[in-house]
Structure formats: structure tokens, C-alpha cells
Design an enzyme around this catalytic site. Structure first.
Site, PDB file in Angstrom:
ATOM      1  N   LYS A  86       0.817  -1.220   0.000  1.00 51.37           N
ATOM      2  CA  LYS A  86       0.000   0.000   0.000  1.00 51.37           C
ATOM      3  C   LYS A  86       0.848   1.266   0.000  1.00 51.37           C
ATOM      4  O   LYS A  86       0.412   2.310  -0.483  1.00 51.37           O
ATOM      5  CB  LYS A  86      -0.902   0.006   1.236  1.00 51.37           C
ATOM      6  CG  LYS A  86      -2.112  -0.884   1.106  1.00 51.37           C
ATOM      7  CD  LYS A  86      -3.363  -0.184   1.648  1.00 51.37           C
ATOM      8  CE  LYS A  86      -4.611  -0.976   1.383  1.00 51.37           C
ATOM      9  NZ  LYS A  86      -4.954  -1.879   2.480  1.00 51.37           N
ATOM     10  N   ARG A  87       2.042   1.155   0.570  1.00 53.34           N
ATOM     11  CA  ARG A  87       2.911   2.338   0.622  1.00 53.34           C
ATOM     12  C   ARG A  87       3.192   2.884  -0.784  1.00 53.34           C
ATOM     13  O   ARG A  87       3.505   4.045  -0.964  1.00 53.34           O
ATOM     14  CB  ARG A  87       4.252   1.995   1.280  1.00 53.34           C
ATOM     15  CG  ARG A  87       4.225   1.972   2.780  1.00 53.34           C
ATOM     16  CD  ARG A  87       5.578   1.612   3.340  1.00 53.34           C
ATOM     17  NE  ARG A  87       6.052   0.320   2.837  1.00 53.34           N
ATOM     18  CZ  ARG A  87       7.108   0.170   2.071  1.00 53.34           C
ATOM     19  NH1 ARG A  87       7.825   1.212   1.708  1.00 53.34           N
ATOM     20  NH2 ARG A  87       7.467  -1.038   1.661  1.00 53.34           N
TER      21      ARG A  87
END
Ligand code: GLU
Length: 472
Positions: free
Chosen positions: A243-244
Site C-alpha cells: 500500500k505504501r
């Protein structure tokens, strides 16, 4: 690599414990491409045995994601949750053939054995207490595979090469838990062999399961499929994609306004390559795809490249198709009543300037919604000096015979010549008056799409706005 072309069966077996992510979609794509290339079969199987974490919503999202990507399947979806009878039968077969056994060791005993092994510097694996006891079914009992104690298990991975592991490293793994459910390794092998899967193409996070699964195939006396373990996917910073790095779920890409075709191209290039080519039609991907070209090194998922590719695909789409695609985005942005013709016009002015459908919808809002003037543009261009020019322009435009781009361009050219000014002197205030901003598609195109009524109304409003400012 020799491919048994007669019988190519691949599968995509997601666990619905989450939505479909980039990694899963890449796996699905490679299986799909491989089977399409060889005119084989592609099976969809939902591995929903983990009832605590699997949800119906996730299953639906996964299916919707595959449909959106255009990855169609020939069989399924099968649901593991509906196939216990098949696993039961296979388990019974192993038990009666002496290839598996009931183990009565309690979790507490196992934990003690584990601790003891660690203390003695040994690998914590099942010590085989119940292996030769010929025990029967009992509450709390599990079924274990009677794994070979000597020798090794070797397979030739089509991506990674030959992989070999000593059997003594492998546990007598559990096939059926004490609550009657079956483990992943067992269910996957039973399903793959029952469904005739000949090529298992999956992420290399499963590579450690493969020797265990091979032992189960051997115990069942079933042919072992070919394996291809795909390299992992990293972000541009070379850390595992997460997700980063921004969105990873396939449907999030749809919401962001990507075309499925663009995403498919990026997915195809995650571990596979055909020279430096970045843009492929679906048919080209099918024609060119081969496991030989899947590399060992990780695939890098690059959002910037995807955006550029998406922009290219948007430019290639027809205005009609883009109209269909952008309307739902406009609805989401609050534009309820839309004239299709106007949307197509907006698309025409914006298709070369938008990297995503969402961007296109956002940039076209001035056509469909009440505008507000951007403060900076307002201050710079909607000034008393331009009010007179705009008023004169208003009457010229009111008298225009036709409201086409060419005619408007001609009118404006005559207008600036009469006034001895540069185009920008009138075009910029006009742009702000019509769109609220100082940056927009070509002003003649914009006016043509808006049509005379809207242009005259907005111009009149801007003139009143300038006057009101002056009186303040
Ligand atoms: N359900 C497993 C997963 O989603 C499938 C692994 C496999 O391809 O065998 O990871």
C-alpha cells in the site's frame, strides 16, 4: 522448454480473504495468457476454506476484477467450500492405502515436542509418534501424510530451474485438521489433479509448498504438474509492493480511471518481457507470451509508466467509447444530467490532455457544472480593462452566424485585428470567463462544445462580476 501442447490446463485459485491485488492479477494474467497461447483451458477456483477470513464480498470483487480485466475462464468458478466430499474421498484413499495416518497428539503435546526440539538445536518437526500406530479416527485427531523419511524431492521449475529438498526436511504434514477441514496443501493438490491442471503458475511465495505438494501427488498416485513460480513484485524503491506504493487493488485502478488494457500491459511486464516493447495488444500478448521469457528477477511495478501508457491508450480510444467510459466518472463527481453530445465534445477537447478517465472527468467539470473563478485567474484577467473588450466580444458572438470552431477562430482573428491587440489579451479573460481557470483546452474548441447559449451566459456573468468588483 518442451510444452505438452495437447493438454494445457492452468488455473487461478485466489483465496477470498482480500480483494484482487496487482500480484494476484499478474498470476491470473500469466495463467490466462499461457492457456490462451496454447489453446488450453483456464480454470477459476475460489479457495474459500478459511471460513473465518473468506468473504462473499471478496469473492465478488475478485470476479468483478477479473471480468473488468477481460480475463475470462473456461471452467468454474469452483468453490473449495463446496468440495469437502472430494477431499474426504481422497483422504480416505490415502488412509486406506497406508499413505496417511491418524495422529492423536494433542496441541499441547506438540507444543512441548516443538520446544524440546528447539532446545536440542533440532528442526521443530513432527517426531512421528503416531506414524506407525495404526490409530483410528478420534475426537481431536488429525490426518497426516506419511512422508518418505529418506531420499529427496526434486522438481524442475520452469522459471527458477531445478529445486531439490531432502525429504527429512519435510514434515508429516497435516492433511485434515481435527475440526474436519482440510489444509491448503492437500485441497490444492486434490483439486489440481481432479481438474486435470497440468501447469501450476503462481507466485514464488508458494515455492516452499511445492515439494510438500509433490509428496501428496505421489501418495495419491497422480501425475505431477509442471511448475512455474513467478518472481515477486517490487515497488520502484525495490521493496515488496505494498500500500505504501499507492493503490494495489485492481478495482482501485478502475476507480482511478485506468483502462483495463493499460493495466494488463503493465502486469504483463512484471517478470515477463519481449525486448523493450511496452505496449501490446491483447492478441499480441497471447501470441508472444511464453514462460521461457519469464525472468528470475523481481518485476518492478511503476505507476508513472502505467500513467503514461494509460494516456496513450486514452488517446487511441474513439470518442464514443471514451464518452461511455467517462460518464460514470462524471456521475460520481455529481454531474447528474448530462447531454451525451456535450460529453463527447468535452472528451474531444480533453483526450490528448488526460492521463486517466478520472482526470478527464475532473478537467471537464466546467462544461457541466457551475463554475467558480480561480482566485489567481480572476485577479489577473477579470479586470476592468478587459470588461469593455468582453462586452464588445459578447455582441460580436451574439451575431455570429454559426458557432463552429473555425468560424469562431475567424471571428476572433478579425476582432483582434480591429482592436490592434494580441489574441491573449482577449482570449485569456475569455477563457477565465468560460472555464473559471487560465488553463484549458483550446478556447475555440471549448466554445464550440459549450455552444452559443452557455458562452453568452458565462460571458455576461463575467462582465457583471468585473463590474461588481469595481464597485466594491
Ligand atoms: N489460494 C492460494 C493463494 O491465493 C493459491 C496458491 C496456489 O496457486 O496454489 O495464494
Amino acid at each position: 522448454m518442451k510444452i505438452d501442447k495437447e493438454n494445457i490446463v492452468t488455473r487461478f485459485p485466489p483465496s477470498p480473504t482480500g480483494t484482487l491485488h496487482i500480484g494476484g492479477a499478474r498470476t491470473a494474467l500469466f495463467n490466462w495468457l499461457f492457456s490462451r497461447h496454447h489453446h488450453g483451458r483456464f480454470i477459476l477456483r475460489i479457495e474459500d476454506t478459511d471460513t473465518a477470513r473468506s468473504t462473499k464480498e471478496n469473492t465478488e470483487t475478485i470476479i468483478e476484477s477479473l471480468r473488468w480485466l477481460g480475463l475470462d475462464w473456461d471452467e468454474g468458478p469452483y468453490f473449495q467450500s463446496q468440495r469437502s466430499h472430494v477431499y474426504n474421498a481422497a483422504c480416505e484413499k490415502l488412509l486406506s492405502g497406508g499413505k496417511a495416518y491418524y495422529c492423536h497428539c494433542s496441541p499441547k503435546e506438540l507444543e512441548e515436542k516443538r520446544k524440546d526440539a528447539i532446545k536440542r538445536g533440532l528442526k521443530p518437526k513432527y517426531d512421528g509418534t503416531c506414524r506407525d500406530k495404526n490409530l483410528g479416527k478420534a475426537p481431536g485427531a488429525v490426518v497426516r501424510l506419511k512422508s518418505p523419511l529418506i531420499g529427496s524431492t526434486t522438481f524442475k521449475d520452469l522459471v527458477k530451474g531445478t529445486i531439490s529438498i531432502e525429504n527429512e526436511e519435510l514434515d508429516d504434514l497435516i492433511l485434515q485438521r481435527s475440526d474436519g477441514t482440510f489444509t491448503y496443501n492437500f485441497a490444492v493438490v486434490v483439486d489440481d489433479s481432479e481438474m486435470g491442471v497440468t501447469y501450476v503458475i503462481r507466485g514464488d511465495d508458494h515455492i516452499n509448498n511445492t515439494p510438500r505438494q509433490i509428496l501428496i501427488y505421489k501418495a495419491l498416485g497422480e501425475p505431477i504438474p509442471h511448475y512455474a513460480h513467478l518472481p515477486m513484485i517490487l515497488g520502484p524503491d525495490k521493496t515488496p509492493l505494498s500500500k505504501r506504493h499507492g493503490a494495489t487493488s485492481v478495482l482501485a485502478f478502475r476507480e482511478m480511471g485506468f483502462l483495463p488494457h493499460a493495466l494488463l500491459n503493465s502486469l504483463a511486464r512484471l517478470g515477463w518481457a519481449h525486448g523493450d516493447q511496452e505496449k501490446f495488444s491483447i492478441q499480441e500478448l497471447i501470441d508472444l507470451f511464453s514462460l521461457d521469457r519469464v525472468g528470475k528477477s523481481a518485476g518492478i511495478f511503476n505507476m508513472e509508466k502505467l500513467l503514461d501508457l494509460n494516456a496513450k491508450y486514452i488517446r487511441e480510444e474513439t470518442e464514443e467509447t471514451l464518452t461511455d467510459l467517462v460518464i460514470p466518472f462524471l456521475h460520481k463527481l455529481g454531474c447528474e444530467e448530462l447531454k451525451r453530445e456535450m460529453v463527447t465534445g468535452a472528451v474531444r477537447t480533453l483526450k490528448a490532455r488526460s492521463k486517466t478517465l478520472l482526470e478527464m472527468a475532473q478537467k471537464s467539470l466546467f462544461y457541466f457544472q457551475k463554475i467558480t473563478y480561480e482566485p489567481e485567474a480572476d485577479e489577473k484577467f477579470l479586470v476592468p480593462e478587459s470588461s469593455e473588450l468582453l462586452e464588445e466580444l459578447l455582441s460580436v458572438l451574439r451575431a455570429a452566424e454559426v458557432f463552429t470552431r473555425d468560424e469562431l477562430e475567424r471571428i476572433l482573428a478579425a476582432f483582434i485585428e480591429t482592436h490592434g491587440i494580441k489574441l491573449g489579451v482577449v482570449a485569456q479573460p475569455l477563457r477565465v470567463a468560460l472555464t473559471g481557470t487560465a488553463v484549458s483546452p483550446g478556447i475555440f474548441e471549448v466554445m464550440e462544445v459549450m455552444g452559443r447559449d452557455m458562452v453568452l451566459t458565462r460571458l455576461t456573468k463575467a462582465i457583471a462580476h468585473i463590474k461588481a468588483k469595481g464597485n466594491r
